[in-house]
Design a protein around this motif. Sequence first.
Motif, mmCIF file in Angstrom:
data_model
loop_
_atom_site.group_PDB
_atom_site.id
_atom_site.type_symbol
_atom_site.label_atom_id
_atom_site.label_comp_id
_atom_site.label_asym_id
_atom_site.label_seq_id
_atom_site.Cartn_x
_atom_site.Cartn_y
_atom_site.Cartn_z
ATOM 1 N N THR A 111 0.835 -1.203 0.000
ATOM 2 C CA THR A 111 0.000 0.000 0.000
ATOM 3 C C THR A 111 0.868 1.251 0.000
ATOM 4 O O THR A 111 0.635 2.176 -0.785
ATOM 5 N N ARG A 112 1.864 1.277 0.891
ATOM 6 C CA ARG A 112 2.772 2.443 0.946
ATOM 7 C C ARG A 112 3.487 2.650 -0.385
ATOM 8 O O ARG A 112 3.544 3.769 -0.910
ATOM 9 N N LEU A 113 4.021 1.579 -0.928
ATOM 10 C CA LEU A 113 4.801 1.704 -2.160
ATOM 11 C C LEU A 113 3.927 2.003 -3.372
ATOM 12 O O LEU A 113 4.316 2.794 -4.237
ATOM 13 N N PHE A 114 2.742 1.401 -3.462
ATOM 14 C CA PHE A 114 1.832 1.728 -4.564
ATOM 15 C C PHE A 114 1.404 3.186 -4.464
ATOM 16 O O PHE A 114 1.283 3.875 -5.472
ATOM 17 N N ARG A 115 1.147 3.652 -3.248
ATOM 18 C CA ARG A 115 0.754 5.045 -3.039
ATOM 19 C C ARG A 115 1.874 5.991 -3.475
ATOM 20 O O ARG A 115 1.629 7.024 -4.088
ATOM 21 N N ILE A 123 0.567 14.275 7.756
ATOM 22 C CA ILE A 123 1.452 13.279 8.373
ATOM 23 C C ILE A 123 2.228 12.514 7.304
ATOM 24 O O ILE A 123 3.421 12.266 7.446
ATOM 25 N N LEU A 124 1.532 12.146 6.228
ATOM 26 C CA LEU A 124 2.163 11.375 5.156
ATOM 27 C C LEU A 124 2.988 12.238 4.222
ATOM 28 O O LEU A 124 3.659 11.724 3.329
ATOM 29 N N ASN A 125 2.921 13.562 4.412
ATOM 30 C CA ASN A 125 3.568 14.487 3.489
ATOM 31 C C ASN A 125 3.142 14.100 2.070
ATOM 32 O O ASN A 125 3.949 13.822 1.192
ATOM 33 N N SER A 126 1.844 14.076 1.871
ATOM 34 C CA SER A 126 1.248 13.332 0.783
ATOM 35 C C SER A 126 1.233 13.964 -0.582
ATOM 36 O O SER A 126 0.226 14.447 -1.033
ATOM 37 N N ALA A 127 2.336 13.826 -1.225
ATOM 38 C CA ALA A 127 2.329 14.000 -2.663
ATOM 39 C C ALA A 127 1.983 12.646 -3.255
ATOM 40 O O ALA A 127 2.057 12.442 -4.446
ATOM 41 N N ASP A 128 1.629 11.707 -2.368
ATOM 42 C CA ASP A 128 1.331 10.341 -2.779
ATOM 43 C C ASP A 128 -0.087 10.219 -3.311
ATOM 44 O O ASP A 128 -0.976 10.972 -2.950
#
Length: 190
Positions: free
Chosen positions: A20-24, A101-106
């Motif tokens: 999940t982390r890597l696909f994101r 939290i995720l610094n989500s450019a994901d």
Amino acid sequence: MFAAMTEEPPTRDRLIQAATRLFRQRGYEGAGLSEILAEAGVPKGSLYHHFPDGKADLACAAADWTASEIIRVIDDSFRAAPDWRHGVTTFCYKMAELFDILNSADACPIFGLLFEGPDQERFRVTAEAAFNRIIAAAARHGEALGQTPAAAHDAAETAMIGFQGAWTLARMRRKSDVLRSLPTRLYGPA
């Protein structure tokens, strides 16, 4: 009881969470099996034991796991909500906090499945089922707050359409404010 809290998650869960982390972060094609295995800390045989079709099975499991996590946030957001708008607002604020939290450019692993991978139809069906589960979970809260089933479904679907667009715009801007502003954009000033 405390020993269970410090134990490592089961192998299957570690694989799903790593994928999940890597696909994101990298998308389906950008996340290699060896990278997923290394991140999960498991041997290759474990992958095929739990996911016989390998990466494709794992991607579908990641979408399902993500949907379950989003449903958990929805349920938590509506638990004390006096009305639909408050529940949606709490959900948007919680997701904005997660974004920060995720610094989500994901990307969203569910959304990514719509466009990547070798088995487009399987991924489309999996993504559709995941989004339908999320919409149904939100709609149940709408009904509990007094909306008719049809109105609750429409409100939930509209909120999820808005949320997906807001997440995408937040990614492009690299700012979570667009997520926090979504309820005002959907429903007008409070």
